[in-house]
Design an enzyme around this catalytic site. Structure first.
Site, PDB file in Angstrom:
ATOM      1  N   GLY A 177       0.828  -1.214   0.000  1.00 33.01           N
ATOM      2  CA  GLY A 177       0.000   0.000   0.000  1.00 33.01           C
ATOM      3  C   GLY A 177       0.855   1.254   0.000  1.00 33.01           C
ATOM      4  N   GLY A 178       2.173   1.093   0.265  1.00 34.79           N
ATOM      5  CA  GLY A 178       3.095   2.222   0.173  1.00 34.79           C
ATOM      6  C   GLY A 178       2.807   3.317   1.185  1.00 34.79           C
TER       7      GLY A 178
ATOM      8  N   CYS B 109       0.942   5.994   0.959  1.00 34.40           N
ATOM      9  CA  CYS B 109      -0.441   6.478   1.045  1.00 34.40           C
ATOM     10  C   CYS B 109      -1.214   5.743   2.128  1.00 34.40           C
ATOM     11  CB  CYS B 109      -1.117   6.327  -0.313  1.00 34.40           C
ATOM     12  SG  CYS B 109      -2.838   6.808  -0.285  1.00 34.40           S
TER      13      CYS B 109
ATOM     14  N   HIS C 149     -30.785  22.831  -4.075  1.00 39.18           N
ATOM     15  CA  HIS C 149     -30.693  23.821  -3.008  1.00 39.18           C
ATOM     16  C   HIS C 149     -30.956  23.149  -1.666  1.00 39.18           C
ATOM     17  CE1 HIS C 149     -31.232  27.547  -0.813  1.00 39.18           C
ATOM     18  NE2 HIS C 149     -32.364  27.065  -0.326  1.00 39.18           N
TER      19      HIS C 149
HETATM   20  C1  LIG Z   1       1.675  12.726   5.308  1.00 37.37           C
HETATM   21  C2  LIG Z   1       1.289  12.499   3.858  1.00 37.37           C
HETATM   22  C3  LIG Z   1      -0.020  12.707   3.483  1.00 37.37           C
HETATM   23  C4  LIG Z   1      -0.406  12.512   2.158  1.00 37.37           C
HETATM   24  N1  LIG Z   1      -1.702  12.733   1.817  1.00 37.37           N
HETATM   25  C5  LIG Z   1      -2.085  12.570   0.538  1.00 37.37           C
HETATM   26  C6  LIG Z   1      -3.443  12.764   0.152  1.00 37.37           C
HETATM   27  O1  LIG Z   1      -4.295  13.102   0.972  1.00 37.37           O
HETATM   28  N2  LIG Z   1      -3.779  12.552  -1.146  1.00 37.37           N
HETATM   29  C7  LIG Z   1      -2.862  12.173  -2.073  1.00 37.37           C
HETATM   30  O2  LIG Z   1      -3.225  12.000  -3.241  1.00 37.37           O
HETATM   31  N3  LIG Z   1      -1.565  11.987  -1.750  1.00 37.37           N
HETATM   32  C8  LIG Z   1      -1.155  12.176  -0.468  1.00 37.37           C
HETATM   33  N4  LIG Z   1       0.145  11.939  -0.131  1.00 37.37           N
HETATM   34  C9  LIG Z   1       1.098  11.530  -1.190  1.00 37.37           C
HETATM   35  C10 LIG Z   1       0.957  10.040  -1.489  1.00 37.37           C
HETATM   36  O3  LIG Z   1       1.162   9.289  -0.309  1.00 37.37           O
HETATM   37  C11 LIG Z   1       1.977   9.642  -2.550  1.00 37.37           C
HETATM   38  O4  LIG Z   1       1.844  10.481  -3.668  1.00 37.37           O
HETATM   39  C12 LIG Z   1       1.786   8.187  -2.993  1.00 37.37           C
HETATM   40  O5  LIG Z   1       1.880   7.308  -1.911  1.00 37.37           O
HETATM   41  C13 LIG Z   1       2.841   7.841  -4.046  1.00 37.37           C
HETATM   42  O6  LIG Z   1       2.695   6.503  -4.410  1.00 37.37           O
HETATM   43  P1  LIG Z   1       3.936   5.718  -5.041  1.00 37.37           P
HETATM   44  O7  LIG Z   1       3.425   4.375  -5.416  1.00 37.37           O
HETATM   45  O8  LIG Z   1       4.598   6.533  -6.073  1.00 37.37           O
HETATM   46  O9  LIG Z   1       5.009   5.572  -3.854  1.00 37.37           O
HETATM   47  P2  LIG Z   1       4.859   5.047  -2.309  1.00 37.37           P
HETATM   48  O10 LIG Z   1       3.447   5.055  -1.922  1.00 37.37           O
HETATM   49  O11 LIG Z   1       5.825   5.855  -1.572  1.00 37.37           O
HETATM   50  O12 LIG Z   1       5.311   3.533  -2.427  1.00 37.37           O
HETATM   51  C14 LIG Z   1       6.630   3.160  -2.626  1.00 37.37           C
HETATM   52  C15 LIG Z   1       6.868   1.792  -1.976  1.00 37.37           C
HETATM   53  O13 LIG Z   1       8.121   1.288  -2.431  1.00 37.37           O
HETATM   54  C16 LIG Z   1       8.775   0.647  -1.352  1.00 37.37           C
HETATM   55  N5  LIG Z   1      10.211   0.665  -1.665  1.00 37.37           N
HETATM   56  C17 LIG Z   1      11.029   1.737  -1.803  1.00 37.37           C
HETATM   57  N6  LIG Z   1      12.248   1.361  -2.165  1.00 37.37           N
HETATM   58  C18 LIG Z   1      12.239   0.010  -2.271  1.00 37.37           C
HETATM   59  C19 LIG Z   1      13.202  -0.973  -2.624  1.00 37.37           C
HETATM   60  N7  LIG Z   1      14.438  -0.645  -2.975  1.00 37.37           N
HETATM   61  N8  LIG Z   1      12.817  -2.262  -2.608  1.00 37.37           N
HETATM   62  C20 LIG Z   1      11.572  -2.630  -2.285  1.00 37.37           C
HETATM   63  N9  LIG Z   1      10.609  -1.750  -1.946  1.00 37.37           N
HETATM   64  C21 LIG Z   1      10.937  -0.441  -1.948  1.00 37.37           C
HETATM   65  C22 LIG Z   1       8.399   1.482  -0.138  1.00 37.37           C
HETATM   66  O14 LIG Z   1       8.510   0.719   1.048  1.00 37.37           O
HETATM   67  C23 LIG Z   1       6.947   1.847  -0.465  1.00 37.37           C
HETATM   68  O15 LIG Z   1       6.045   0.926   0.085  1.00 37.37           O
HETATM   69  C24 LIG Z   1       0.555  12.104   1.193  1.00 37.37           C
HETATM   70  C25 LIG Z   1       1.888  11.874   1.574  1.00 37.37           C
HETATM   71  C26 LIG Z   1       2.252  12.063   2.892  1.00 37.37           C
HETATM   72  C27 LIG Z   1       3.682  11.821   3.290  1.00 37.37           C
END
Ligand SMILES: Cc1cc2nc3c(=O)[nH]c(=O)nc-3n(C[C@H](O)[C@H](O)[C@H](O)COP(=O)(O)OP(=O)(O)OC[C@H]3O[C@@H](n4cnc5c(N)ncnc54)[C@H](O)[C@@H]3O)c2cc1C
Length: 431
Positions: free
Chosen positions: A7-8, A10, A414
């Site tokens: 789930g990363g 988010c 409304h």
């Molecule tokens: C406090 C906070 C609040 C937020 N609120 C919102 C919101 O309300 N709405 C919104 O749209 N966005 C929000 N965001 C932004 C949102 O969380 C990110 O834009 C989104 O999670 C990006 O998804 P992603 O898949 O690119 O990366 P991520 O969700 O960061 O996932 C990356 C994954 O890769 C894994 N990983 C990294 N390196 C390695 C490796 N070498 N080997 C194996 N695994 C690895 C990590 O453990 C992680 O699980 C928020 C962010 C934060 C910090």
């Protein structure tokens, strides 16, 4: 492969847990205003951070384990560990359970996201600091929370912890918080925060940090009018993010990054190495979950549906989940000016919105930019109650090519917040 949590960011340390905790903050806020609504409440109330945290943990576990189960049902094997490239077609995973495993594939997708940046501040490494993950694990309400960074993350936590009862001080480098937003939007938010007892120190560079024997943290700042020291019991770092690319050994695969370490891609999200794609925050954003998801749609369409999808000029709607919410879509005034795009701007305070008056939540305003030639809507901001939902109405209108005349004359139920779009767009004739 995943090194930490399905789930990363988010699901685990970003969108979902913050909004879950923010909901507790909102209940505290409503309780504090009970008398405004004629409801007798024998306060004062207290906030049980352990219970707030339990609620947050339950949501995180339910979302993350739900995602994990879904992947398994679809036959996806999850390899738990940290991945790095060995070549353009091979990856080595340092397994969480120990040992390594190598995997080969003709197609590789990098979606490793970002992590909190740690600013270079003298003495910081000797202080106990919180980031967006650990700040949601505190088990009592911080007495005084210092936050370095007045971006989206810092502002959301400031609002939430103030409502839990913390004293909150935001230290921000820029001339206004939420530096990407138009000045009038940011200034209105600052006014609301200051009225609600949050201290904001602008144009402040934190150059040293020190934690004393009692655990108090002292930050020394350089400000335009000289030096300042601020002291608090807890320190949250919300000073931006850095990409998770440094451990990937990208050079072995021929994947290039920009100067900030973000992966360079073309419009189809192809990296500089054949068969390797980059999606989400790791390619430099826009850093929102719905954009990461749209990146997936682009790659899926091109690879499996034989289409020619590109990032292009996609609309980037977003909501800053402060209260009142800031919902934004399309051009801001700042962006229109930078791109030399002519526009007419209209703005209406939430005190002119019947629904907001009825609910007694009248902070903020709605603001729209329209094209004087085509009458198309170029951009919209709603800093107001349910600002994100109101923004979505305008987003759909923009996507459907409706003009401001259409929204001025459309029948909305409304009394809804959307109904006020009639009034907002009727201002265009006079702009
Ligand atoms: C406090 C906070 C609040 C937020 N609120 C919102 C919101 O309300 N709405 C919104 O749209 N966005 C929000 N965001 C932004 C949102 O969380 C990110 O834009 C989104 O999670 C990006 O998804 P992603 O898949 O690119 O990366 P991520 O969700 O960061 O996932 C990356 C994954 O890769 C894994 N990983 C990294 N390196 C390695 C490796 N070498 N080997 C194996 N695994 C690895 C990590 O453990 C992680 O699980 C928020 C962010 C934060 C910090």
């Amino acid at each position: 492969m995943e090194k930490e949590h399905i789930g990363g960011s988010c699901v685990n340390v970003g969108c979902s847990p913050t909004k879950t905790m923010e909901a507790s903050g909102r209940v505290a806020y409503i309780l504090s205003r009970a008398a405004d609504y004629g409801v007798n409440f024998q306060g004062p109330f207290t906030v049980d951070m352990k219970a707030v945290r339990r609620r947050k943990r339950d949501i995180v576990i339910s979302f993350s384990s739900g995602d994990e189960a879904k992947l398994k049902r679809r036959g996806v094997e999850i390899v738990w560990g940290q991945a790095r490239f060995v070549s353009g077609e091979e990856i080595e995973v340092a397994l969480n359970e120990g040992g390594t495993r190598r995997l080969k594939a003709g197609l590789i997708f990098i979606d490793t996201g970002t992590r909190p940046a740690v600013p270079e501040i003298e003495g910081l490494s000797a202080c106990s600091v919180l980031d967006n993950g650990t700040v949601m694990e505190v088990d009592s309400v911080p007495e005084h929370l210092l936050i370095i960074g007045g971006g989206y993350v810092g502002m959301e936590f400031a609002r939430m912890f103030r409502r839990f009862g913390s004293e909150v001080t935001i230290v921000h480098r820029g001339t206004h918080v939420l530096s990407q937003e138009d000045e009038d939007v940011a200034e209105a938010i600052q006014e609301i925060y200051i009225r609600d007892g949050i201290r904001i120190i602008l144009e402040a560079d934190t150059y040293s940090a020190h934690q004393d024997a009692e655990g108090q943290i002292h930050l020394r700042l350089t400000c335009p009018k000289g030096e300042k020291t601020v002291t608090g019991t807890h320190l949250l770092l919300a000073a931006g993010r850095v990409p998770n690319t440094d451990m990937l050994n990208l050079a072995a695969a021929g994947v290039e990054t920009d100067q900030g370490g973000y992966i360079a891609t073309n419009e189809r999200l192809e990296t500089t190495a054949s068969g390797i794609y980059a999606l989400g925050d790791v390619k430099g954003g826009p850093a929102f979950t719905h954009i990461s998801y749209d990146d997936y749609r682009i790659v899926r369409s091109n690879l499996f549906e034989n289409r020619d999808a590109v990032i292009g000029d996609r609309a980037v709607p977003y909501v800053v989940f402060i209260d009142p919410q800031l919902g934004r879509v399309g051009l801001s005034e700042k962006e229109a000016a930078e791109r030399n795009i002519p526009y007419k701007m209209v703005k209406m305070p939430m005190t002119h919105v019947a629904r907001a008056l009825e609910v007694d939540e009248t902070d903020g305003f709605m603001k729209a930019l329209v094209d004087p030639e085509s009458s198309r809507i170029l951009g919209f901001a709603c800093l107001g109650m349910e600002g994100g939902e109101v923004m979505a109405v305008v987003q759909v209108a923009m996507a459907g090519g409706l003009t401001w005349h259409d929204l001025r004359d459309m029948i909305f139920a409304h009394p809804t917040l959307a109904e006020s779009l009639n009034n907002l767009f009727s201002l265009v004739e006079r702009a």
